[in-house]
Motif scaffolding. Structure first.
Motif, PDB file in Angstrom:
ATOM      1  N   TYR A 255       0.836  -1.210   0.000  1.00  0.00           N
ATOM      2  CA  TYR A 255       0.000   0.000   0.000  1.00  0.00           C
ATOM      3  C   TYR A 255       0.869   1.258   0.000  1.00  0.00           C
ATOM      4  O   TYR A 255       0.589   2.202  -0.743  1.00  0.00           O
ATOM      5  CB  TYR A 255      -0.926  -0.027   1.217  1.00  0.00           C
TER       6      TYR A 255
ATOM      7  N   ARG B 233       2.221   1.764  -3.481  1.00  0.00           N
ATOM      8  CA  ARG B 233       1.257   1.872  -4.588  1.00  0.00           C
ATOM      9  C   ARG B 233       0.335   3.073  -4.494  1.00  0.00           C
ATOM     10  O   ARG B 233      -0.103   3.598  -5.519  1.00  0.00           O
ATOM     11  CB  ARG B 233       0.407   0.614  -4.669  1.00  0.00           C
ATOM     12  N   GLU B 234      -0.008   3.482  -3.289  1.00  0.00           N
ATOM     13  CA  GLU B 234      -1.019   4.536  -3.112  1.00  0.00           C
ATOM     14  C   GLU B 234      -0.433   5.903  -3.442  1.00  0.00           C
ATOM     15  O   GLU B 234       0.454   6.385  -2.764  1.00  0.00           O
ATOM     16  CB  GLU B 234      -1.555   4.515  -1.678  1.00  0.00           C
TER      17      GLU B 234
END
Length: 184
Positions: free
Chosen positions: A87, A90-91
């Motif tokens: 996360y 990727r975020e």
């Protein structure tokens, strides 16, 4: 993993500092607190005491069988930490504070998993008591996890930029009513 290049260094530093500091303080606790009476400081607000915690937070799960305890206290947290790392990288909407906060959570969780794998328990040694309120016994990894959660708290209640733009672009109920009345 689009943001990996920009985020790997702060994430690696936050995790490394957390794990190293936590493992160092746990080693100090083993060497200097194990088998010793509690040590009180700051007018009895801070207490150093050595505890082997075979459970999770506040020893929850300490009575589980070995298989269930391994799954719930090592396997499941390891999967969550890997998911959290994915996360982080990727975020796109995470800012620097959020990246560091999540890395502190990963570092604290990782260090406690290291204890469980190497020692079969987590070493806890810190206890606070103030104005009749007190904490459970905790360690530096727990402090990193709580610091990460504390840093994330304001962002949990903040509106997303996209939500704000959508609300600004959409007409309010009054405007919609006025438009409908003028069309009639």
């Amino acid at each position: 993993m689009k943001y990996f290049k920009a985020r790997w260094l702060p994430v690696a530093i936050a995790i490394a500092i957390t794990v190293i500091l936590d493992q160092w303080t746990k080693q100090l606790a083993i060497e200097h607190l194990q088998g010793q009476p509690d040590q009180f400081y700051l007018n009895d607000i801070l207490r150093f005491t050595f505890v082997r915690n075979t459970g999770a937070f506040l020893s929850l799960g300490a009575d589980f069988g070995p298989v269930l305890r391994t799954l719930l206290l090592e396997g499941f947290p390891a999967i969550l930490l890997v998911a959290l790392l994915v996360y982080i990288f990727r975020e796109r909407r995470l800012n620097g504070w959020q990246v560091v906060a999540l890395a502190l959570i990963v570092g604290g969780g990782l260090s406690n998993i290291v204890d469980r794998l190497m020692l079969g328990h987590v070493v806890d040694m810190l206890h606070l008591k103030l104005f009749g309120l007190q904490t459970g016994i905790f360690n530096v990894a727990d402090m990193a996890i709580m610091a990460g959660m504390f840093i994330m708290l304001p962002f949990a209640f903040a509106k997303d930029d996209e939500e704000e733009r959508t609300e600004e672009a959409a007409p309010s109920d009054r405007e919609t009513t006025a438009i409908q009345q003028s069309a009639d």
